[in-house]
Design an enzyme around this catalytic site. Structure first.
Site, PDB file in Angstrom:
ATOM      1  N   TYR A  53     -11.699 134.920 122.241  1.00 16.49           N
ATOM      2  CA  TYR A  53     -11.892 136.017 121.294  1.00 16.49           C
ATOM      3  C   TYR A  53     -12.512 135.509 119.991  1.00 16.49           C
ATOM      4  O   TYR A  53     -12.132 134.466 119.473  1.00 16.49           O
ATOM      5  CB  TYR A  53     -10.573 136.705 120.975  1.00 16.49           C
ATOM      6  CG  TYR A  53      -9.945 137.481 122.117  1.00 16.49           C
ATOM      7  CD1 TYR A  53     -10.629 137.743 123.298  1.00 16.49           C
ATOM      8  CD2 TYR A  53      -8.648 137.961 121.998  1.00 16.49           C
ATOM      9  CE1 TYR A  53     -10.036 138.456 124.332  1.00 16.49           C
ATOM     10  CE2 TYR A  53      -8.042 138.679 123.031  1.00 16.49           C
ATOM     11  CZ  TYR A  53      -8.749 138.916 124.199  1.00 16.49           C
ATOM     12  OH  TYR A  53      -8.153 139.618 125.218  1.00 16.49           O
ATOM     13  N   SER A 211      -6.269 147.912 127.855  1.00 16.42           N
ATOM     14  CA  SER A 211      -7.132 149.093 127.732  1.00 16.42           C
ATOM     15  C   SER A 211      -6.410 150.364 128.163  1.00 16.42           C
ATOM     16  O   SER A 211      -6.962 151.163 128.927  1.00 16.42           O
ATOM     17  CB  SER A 211      -8.425 148.915 128.539  1.00 16.42           C
ATOM     18  OG  SER A 211      -9.396 149.881 128.151  1.00 16.42           O
ATOM     19  N   PRO A 212      -5.195 150.598 127.686  1.00 16.82           N
ATOM     20  CA  PRO A 212      -4.478 151.824 128.064  1.00 16.82           C
ATOM     21  C   PRO A 212      -5.150 153.089 127.554  1.00 16.82           C
ATOM     22  O   PRO A 212      -4.845 154.187 128.031  1.00 16.82           O
ATOM     23  CB  PRO A 212      -3.097 151.629 127.441  1.00 16.82           C
ATOM     24  CG  PRO A 212      -3.334 150.696 126.302  1.00 16.82           C
ATOM     25  CD  PRO A 212      -4.407 149.763 126.764  1.00 16.82           C
ATOM     26  N   LEU A 213      -6.073 152.955 126.597  1.00 18.67           N
ATOM     27  CA  LEU A 213      -6.825 154.116 126.108  1.00 18.67           C
ATOM     28  C   LEU A 213      -8.221 154.182 126.713  1.00 18.67           C
ATOM     29  O   LEU A 213      -9.073 154.946 126.254  1.00 18.67           O
ATOM     30  CB  LEU A 213      -6.930 154.084 124.580  1.00 18.67           C
ATOM     31  CG  LEU A 213      -5.610 154.093 123.807  1.00 18.67           C
ATOM     32  CD1 LEU A 213      -5.872 154.182 122.312  1.00 18.67           C
ATOM     33  CD2 LEU A 213      -4.723 155.237 124.260  1.00 18.67           C
ATOM     34  N   ALA A 214      -8.452 153.391 127.753  1.00 21.74           N
ATOM     35  CA  ALA A 214      -9.740 153.394 128.462  1.00 21.74           C
ATOM     36  C   ALA A 214     -10.902 153.163 127.506  1.00 21.74           C
ATOM     37  O   ALA A 214     -11.914 153.863 127.532  1.00 21.74           O
ATOM     38  CB  ALA A 214      -9.936 154.698 129.231  1.00 21.74           C
ATOM     39  N   LEU A 217     -11.769 156.277 125.443  1.00 17.60           N
ATOM     40  CA  LEU A 217     -11.999 157.541 126.141  1.00 17.60           C
ATOM     41  C   LEU A 217     -10.801 158.473 126.041  1.00 17.60           C
ATOM     42  O   LEU A 217     -10.954 159.692 125.937  1.00 17.60           O
ATOM     43  CB  LEU A 217     -12.321 157.260 127.612  1.00 17.60           C
ATOM     44  CG  LEU A 217     -12.787 158.441 128.472  1.00 17.60           C
ATOM     45  CD1 LEU A 217     -14.120 158.965 127.978  1.00 17.60           C
ATOM     46  CD2 LEU A 217     -12.908 158.011 129.931  1.00 17.60           C
ATOM     47  N   LEU A 218      -9.592 157.909 126.058  1.00 16.69           N
ATOM     48  CA  LEU A 218      -8.374 158.714 126.043  1.00 16.69           C
ATOM     49  C   LEU A 218      -7.779 158.868 124.648  1.00 16.69           C
ATOM     50  O   LEU A 218      -6.696 159.428 124.493  1.00 16.69           O
ATOM     51  CB  LEU A 218      -7.324 158.077 126.967  1.00 16.69           C
ATOM     52  CG  LEU A 218      -7.695 158.007 128.453  1.00 16.69           C
ATOM     53  CD1 LEU A 218      -6.711 157.114 129.204  1.00 16.69           C
ATOM     54  CD2 LEU A 218      -7.718 159.405 129.056  1.00 16.69           C
TER      55      LEU A 218
END
Length: 321
Positions: A53, A211-214, A217-218
């Site tokens: 990172y 990436s639980p929020l895509a 996108l979510l």
């Protein structure tokens, strides 16, 4: 904050894991420190990073920011479960990448130096290395554990068969093996339910959802998407899933929660999930989702979410006959 055991280990981690990928390339050092301080104050004790990172600042930059934060107050180190990763190229050197025993040892030493700590709680293989025998990998991690440089070993982006193979090899060596798998998992990307999550359940491996929020996108229009909702990828995804996202937004309004909070809470309601990674760009974004572990989605809400974003099932025998 609520806490769960990380897989079959006795280690307890917060349900929200602070992801640090933005630290440096998207978030200043000052704001990164503010996020870290707020996270600890909220009860988050799980911090995830990776040696690669750093974005345009160069590999290792994010670990170096964390190192400066730890150096400000050495007592901070004992308050958090620190996770980092190994695999990605760290230079142009052909051996400065992958999961060879040599690279694992050198990469760990370099991470410890950047992080300014003497040990890493969870050392994760960032990707599968098809050229590295598991015997070689376990030999290297056994050595690091013996040296006191790492405590537990985890994987990331592994397929189900590799999780099984890795743990079977560890069992043969009378070792603990993998205790966690960090996997892409969210309402729009549920393939992990087919074999990865079942394999983790079978071997007592905790799943950490990334990436639980895509990728935004979510997250909805409230600014929880780390600024990425305006990217071409998210715009394309929004257009392709416009009907789904509209139904999702309606449900979130009924629940009186933001889409981002519901998406994060949904992941925590799924079997085998230990924690969801959140990657805020600012302290305010972190504060806005701090209540997620307290959200309770009832059976009706979960059923509606399954209807909007159908699972790919039935797992784990979706294509067996």
């Amino acid at each position: 904050m609520k806490y769960r055991r990380l897989g079959r280990s006795a280690l307890k981690v917060s349900e929200l894991c602070l992801g640090t990928m933005n630290f440096g390339p998207r978030t200043s050092e000052e704001e990164s420190f503010a996020i870290l301080n707020e996270a600890v104050a909220m009860g988050i004790n799980f911090i995830d990073t990776a040696n690669q990172y750093g974005g345009h600042l160069g590999v290792g930059a994010t670990e170096s920011i964390l190192g400066k934060w730890f150096a400000e107050d050495p007592a901070r180190r004992d308050r958090v479960i620190l996770a980092t990763k190994v695999y990605e190229p760290m230079s142009g050197d052909i051996n400065d990448r992958g999961l060879s025993a040599r690279h694992i040892q050198m990469a760990c030493d370099a991470s410890l130096q950047r992080l300014k700590v003497d040990h890493i709680d969870l050392y994760q293989m960032h990707h599968i290395d098809r050229t590295a025998p598991m015997e070689e990998i376990w030999q290297a991690t056994d050595r690091l554990i013996a040296q006191g440089k790492i405590t537990y070993v985890g994987s990331s982006n592994f397929p189900g068969w590799k999780i099984a193979q890795a743990n079977e090899k560890a069992i043969a060596r009378h070792r603990l093996g993998l205790i966690s798998e960090q996997s892409l998992y969210n309402l729009t990307e549920r393939r992990a339910e087919l074999e990865v999550i079942p394999a983790c359940h079978e071997y007592g491996v905790g799943v950490i959802a990334w990436s639980p929020l895509a990728g935004g996108l979510l997250a909805g229009p409230s600014g929880e998407a780390d600024g990425r909702r305006h990217s071409p990828e998210v715009k394309a995804g929004t257009a392709a899933r416009s009907e789904q996202l509209s139904l999702f937004a309606e449900l979130c309004i009924e629940l009186d929660e933001t889409p981002g909070a519901v998406a994060l809470a949904w992941a925590l309601h799924q079997s085998g999930i230990t924690a969801s990674i959140v990657g805020p760009r600012s302290r305010q974004q972190l504060i806005a989702i701090g209540h997620v572990p307290e959200i309770v989605l009832d059976g009706a809400a979960l059923a509606r979410l399954d209807a909007i974003f159908p699972p790919i099932g039935p797992a784990p025998e979706a294509y067996a006959w």
